[in-house]
Design a protein around this motif. Structure first.
Motif, PDB file in Angstrom:
ATOM      1  N   GLY A 177       0.827  -1.198   0.000  1.00 34.10           N
ATOM      2  CA  GLY A 177       0.000   0.000   0.000  1.00 34.10           C
ATOM      3  C   GLY A 177       0.860   1.245   0.000  1.00 34.10           C
ATOM      4  O   GLY A 177       2.057   1.189  -0.298  1.00 34.10           O
ATOM      5  N   ILE A 178       0.238   2.376   0.366  1.00 35.59           N
ATOM      6  CA  ILE A 178       0.940   3.655   0.409  1.00 35.59           C
ATOM      7  C   ILE A 178       0.943   4.154   1.861  1.00 35.59           C
ATOM      8  O   ILE A 178       0.162   3.687   2.691  1.00 35.59           O
ATOM      9  CB  ILE A 178       0.285   4.693  -0.531  1.00 35.59           C
ATOM     10  N   SER A 179       1.814   5.098   2.158  1.00 38.42           N
ATOM     11  CA  SER A 179       1.845   5.650   3.517  1.00 38.42           C
ATOM     12  C   SER A 179       2.168   7.143   3.431  1.00 38.42           C
ATOM     13  O   SER A 179       3.108   7.540   2.732  1.00 38.42           O
ATOM     14  CB  SER A 179       2.896   4.934   4.365  1.00 38.42           C
ATOM     15  N   VAL A 180       1.403   7.940   4.148  1.00 39.05           N
ATOM     16  CA  VAL A 180       1.612   9.386   4.194  1.00 39.05           C
ATOM     17  C   VAL A 180       2.308   9.717   5.499  1.00 39.05           C
ATOM     18  O   VAL A 180       1.860   9.296   6.575  1.00 39.05           O
ATOM     19  CB  VAL A 180       0.267  10.140   4.074  1.00 39.05           C
ATOM     20  N   MET A 181       3.392  10.474   5.417  1.00 39.25           N
ATOM     21  CA  MET A 181       4.198  10.758   6.599  1.00 39.25           C
ATOM     22  C   MET A 181       4.948  12.075   6.429  1.00 39.25           C
ATOM     23  O   MET A 181       5.092  12.583   5.308  1.00 39.25           O
ATOM     24  CB  MET A 181       5.190   9.626   6.861  1.00 39.25           C
ATOM     25  N   PRO A 182       5.470  12.637   7.534  1.00 37.94           N
ATOM     26  CA  PRO A 182       6.288  13.847   7.427  1.00 37.94           C
ATOM     27  C   PRO A 182       7.548  13.586   6.595  1.00 37.94           C
ATOM     28  O   PRO A 182       8.094  12.471   6.600  1.00 37.94           O
ATOM     29  CB  PRO A 182       6.648  14.161   8.879  1.00 37.94           C
ATOM     30  N   ALA A 183       8.005  14.612   5.905  1.00 34.12           N
ATOM     31  CA  ALA A 183       9.190  14.458   5.057  1.00 34.12           C
ATOM     32  C   ALA A 183      10.405  14.015   5.856  1.00 34.12           C
ATOM     33  O   ALA A 183      11.229  13.225   5.367  1.00 34.12           O
ATOM     34  CB  ALA A 183       9.479  15.771   4.332  1.00 34.12           C
ATOM     35  N   LEU A 184      10.542  14.497   7.097  1.00 33.86           N
ATOM     36  CA  LEU A 184      11.680  14.080   7.914  1.00 33.86           C
ATOM     37  C   LEU A 184      11.659  12.589   8.227  1.00 33.86           C
ATOM     38  O   LEU A 184      12.701  11.985   8.451  1.00 33.86           O
ATOM     39  CB  LEU A 184      11.713  14.866   9.228  1.00 33.86           C
ATOM     40  N   GLY A 185      10.468  12.010   8.255  1.00 30.26           N
ATOM     41  CA  GLY A 185      10.359  10.583   8.535  1.00 30.26           C
ATOM     42  C   GLY A 185      10.655   9.711   7.340  1.00 30.26           C
ATOM     43  O   GLY A 185      10.738   8.486   7.469  1.00 30.26           O
ATOM     44  N   ALA A 186      10.802  10.322   6.180  1.00 28.01           N
ATOM     45  CA  ALA A 186      11.014   9.555   4.952  1.00 28.01           C
ATOM     46  C   ALA A 186      12.368   9.863   4.335  1.00 28.01           C
ATOM     47  O   ALA A 186      12.519   9.863   3.108  1.00 28.01           O
ATOM     48  CB  ALA A 186       9.888   9.862   3.961  1.00 28.01           C
ATOM     49  N   ARG A 187      13.348  10.141   5.167  1.00 25.17           N
ATOM     50  CA  ARG A 187      14.681  10.468   4.661  1.00 25.17           C
ATOM     51  C   ARG A 187      15.407   9.239   4.112  1.00 25.17           C
ATOM     52  O   ARG A 187      16.159   9.327   3.143  1.00 25.17           O
ATOM     53  CB  ARG A 187      15.519  11.081   5.792  1.00 25.17           C
ATOM     54  N   HIS A 188      15.229   8.099   4.751  1.00 33.03           N
ATOM     55  CA  HIS A 188      15.970   6.893   4.365  1.00 33.03           C
ATOM     56  C   HIS A 188      14.981   5.882   3.790  1.00 33.03           C
ATOM     57  O   HIS A 188      14.269   5.199   4.524  1.00 33.03           O
ATOM     58  CB  HIS A 188      16.704   6.321   5.576  1.00 33.03           C
ATOM     59  N   LEU A 189      14.957   5.821   2.474  1.00 33.33           N
ATOM     60  CA  LEU A 189      13.970   4.995   1.787  1.00 33.33           C
ATOM     61  C   LEU A 189      14.554   3.636   1.413  1.00 33.33           C
ATOM     62  O   LEU A 189      15.683   3.556   0.922  1.00 33.33           O
ATOM     63  CB  LEU A 189      13.486   5.703   0.518  1.00 33.33           C
ATOM     64  N   PRO A 190      13.782   2.575   1.614  1.00 31.12           N
ATOM     65  CA  PRO A 190      14.238   1.263   1.132  1.00 31.12           C
ATOM     66  C   PRO A 190      14.170   1.209  -0.388  1.00 31.12           C
ATOM     67  O   PRO A 190      13.489   2.009  -1.028  1.00 31.12           O
ATOM     68  CB  PRO A 190      13.242   0.295   1.776  1.00 31.12           C
ATOM     69  N   GLU A 191      14.869   0.274  -0.945  1.00 26.19           N
ATOM     70  CA  GLU A 191      14.870   0.126  -2.402  1.00 26.19           C
ATOM     71  C   GLU A 191      13.458  -0.146  -2.902  1.00 26.19           C
ATOM     72  O   GLU A 191      12.696  -0.898  -2.291  1.00 26.19           O
ATOM     73  CB  GLU A 191      15.795  -1.028  -2.798  1.00 26.19           C
ATOM     74  N   GLY A 192      13.089   0.522  -3.973  1.00 23.18           N
ATOM     75  CA  GLY A 192      11.773   0.311  -4.561  1.00 23.18           C
ATOM     76  C   GLY A 192      10.702   1.242  -4.043  1.00 23.18           C
ATOM     77  O   GLY A 192       9.529   1.092  -4.397  1.00 23.18           O
ATOM     78  N   VAL A 193      11.097   2.235  -3.201  1.00 23.70           N
ATOM     79  CA  VAL A 193      10.129   3.185  -2.655  1.00 23.70           C
ATOM     80  C   VAL A 193      10.508   4.592  -3.089  1.00 23.70           C
ATOM     81  O   VAL A 193      11.686   4.968  -3.057  1.00 23.70           O
ATOM     82  CB  VAL A 193      10.076   3.104  -1.114  1.00 23.70           C
ATOM     83  N   VAL A 194       9.516   5.389  -3.469  1.00 23.23           N
ATOM     84  CA  VAL A 194       9.730   6.792  -3.805  1.00 23.23           C
ATOM     85  C   VAL A 194       8.743   7.630  -2.988  1.00 23.23           C
ATOM     86  O   VAL A 194       7.733   7.114  -2.496  1.00 23.23           O
ATOM     87  CB  VAL A 194       9.529   7.068  -5.313  1.00 23.23           C
ATOM     88  N   THR A 195       9.060   8.890  -2.846  1.00 25.67           N
ATOM     89  CA  THR A 195       8.131   9.792  -2.155  1.00 25.67           C
ATOM     90  C   THR A 195       7.776  10.952  -3.082  1.00 25.67           C
ATOM     91  O   THR A 195       8.588  11.378  -3.906  1.00 25.67           O
ATOM     92  CB  THR A 195       8.737  10.352  -0.855  1.00 25.67           C
ATOM     93  N   ARG A 196       6.571  11.464  -2.912  1.00 21.81           N
ATOM     94  CA  ARG A 196       6.114  12.615  -3.662  1.00 21.81           C
ATOM     95  C   ARG A 196       5.401  13.570  -2.698  1.00 21.81           C
ATOM     96  O   ARG A 196       4.714  13.125  -1.771  1.00 21.81           O
ATOM     97  CB  ARG A 196       5.142  12.198  -4.777  1.00 21.81           C
ATOM     98  N   PRO A 197       5.545  14.881  -2.899  1.00 24.28           N
ATOM     99  CA  PRO A 197       4.854  15.835  -2.038  1.00 24.28           C
ATOM    100  C   PRO A 197       3.338  15.658  -2.133  1.00 24.28           C
ATOM    101  O   PRO A 197       2.794  15.359  -3.203  1.00 24.28           O
ATOM    102  CB  PRO A 197       5.283  17.201  -2.600  1.00 24.28           C
ATOM    103  N   VAL A 198       2.662  15.857  -1.011  1.00 26.36           N
ATOM    104  CA  VAL A 198       1.203  15.797  -0.971  1.00 26.36           C
ATOM    105  C   VAL A 198       0.661  17.228  -1.011  1.00 26.36           C
ATOM    106  O   VAL A 198       1.134  18.104  -0.274  1.00 26.36           O
ATOM    107  CB  VAL A 198       0.718  15.081   0.308  1.00 26.36           C
ATOM    108  N   VAL A 199      -0.345  17.462  -1.859  1.00 31.56           N
ATOM    109  CA  VAL A 199      -0.929  18.804  -2.000  1.00 31.56           C
ATOM    110  C   VAL A 199      -2.460  18.716  -1.964  1.00 31.56           C
ATOM    111  O   VAL A 199      -3.042  17.634  -2.020  1.00 31.56           O
ATOM    112  CB  VAL A 199      -0.475  19.473  -3.318  1.00 31.56           C
TER     113      VAL A 199
END
Length: 295
Positions: free
Chosen positions: A237-259
């Motif tokens: 699935g997907i997960s919404v979180m603060p940008a500071l919490g998503a600094r270290h991403l596992p392989e195969g995961v990307v982040t995009r800003p939420v608006v």
């Protein structure tokens, strides 16, 4: 019990003889012997036994020596504390922080403090909330609070940063190709929760979703951001979180800003008023603003 009696006995145990203790402590052997005898009389048990020309502790004596070490250690700390008070220095500095700052901001704060304030013990406490009943009270606490939240008694509050939220997606997800993702677009997605304690950071997400007209459908609840990111990597699935919490991403995961809207958490520094004159606290607050500005 007389502290000098304790010191004399501990020295006898360490040196193995009354004369050795006398040489170390600068007393006559008879004075050391009298102090040890007085301690044995007070304790009511034999503490030393004679071995050849020396002495060795009995079982009770060894247990007593271990307790004396703790007492003398506490007295040493007390001496340091009194000297620090006399010199206007802090002997202990307590910093509370929440989990996602541990690997991001904390090294840039604690590292310089340790180097610059070598005589001060720095105690770290990880918590997501301010507990007014906690003792000792943190000299400085970094915490997520709504801007209109009441200021805890005895503290000043400083806004440090506003941390916007991102959505973590599997690299193969259709939204991974977008520059940003509208929050309403996530309404029909399978969500992975990342704050089982349902703290302030999670509430920011829920409030933003409510403003967008939906409540997220959580399939799995996890306790922290790394666990949630690991499940995102599996395609669960997907997960919404603060940008500071998503600094270290596992392989195969990307982040995009939420608006539309963008969830934002406000990070505040709570400063204990009784500690505001401490140089280490003023320096810590400088470092907090520095690391916040660099992120």
């Amino acid at each position: 019990m007389d502290i000098q009696h304790l010191r004399a006995f501990r020295s006898v145990v360490a040196t193995g003889s009354v004369r050795g203790a006398a040489d170390v402590l600068g007393y006559s052997p008879s004075a050391i012997s009298q102090q040890v005898t007085a301690l044995q009389r007070q304790s009511g048990v034999p503490l030393l036994g004679r071995v050849g020309r020396g002495v060795e502790p009995t079982a009770a004596g060894r247990a007593m020596a271990a307790r004396i070490d703790a007492v003398l250690g506490e007295l040493g700390d007390l001496d340091d504390f009194v000297r620090a008070l006399r010199d206007g220095r802090a002997t202990t500095f307590t910093l509370a922080y929440f989990s996602s700052l541990g690997a991001t901001w904390l090294p840039g704060i604690v590292g310089p403090l340790v180097e610059e304030f070598g005589d001060t013990r720095i105690e770290l406490h990880m918590t997501d909330v301010h507990d007014p009943g906690r003792r000792p009270r943190p000299d400085l606490q970094l915490v997520v609070l709504p801007d209109d939240a009441p200021i805890p008694g005895g503290y000043e509050r400083h806004l440090v940063a506003r941390d916007t939220y991102v959505v973590a997606l599997p690299q193969t997800h259709p939204f991974a190709g977008h520059d940003e993702v509208s929050l309403p677009e996530l309404a029909g997605q399978t969500w992975i929760d990342n704050d089982f304690a349902q703290g302030a950071c999670r509430q920011v997400t829920l409030e933003a979703c409510a403003a967008a007209g939906f409540q997220p459908r959580f399939r799995v609840q996890t306790h922290d951001y790394p666990s949630a990111l690991g499940l995102v990597a599996t395609g669960l699935g997907i997960s919404v979180m603060p940008a500071l919490g998503a600094r270290h991403l596992p392989e195969g995961v990307v982040t995009r800003p939420v608006v539309d809207p963008t969830p934002v958490r406000s990070i505040h520094a709570l400063v204990l008023r009784d500690s505001t004159d401490l140089p280490i606290l003023r320096r810590a607050l400088e470092l907090v603003h520095a690391v916040a500005g660099a992120t």
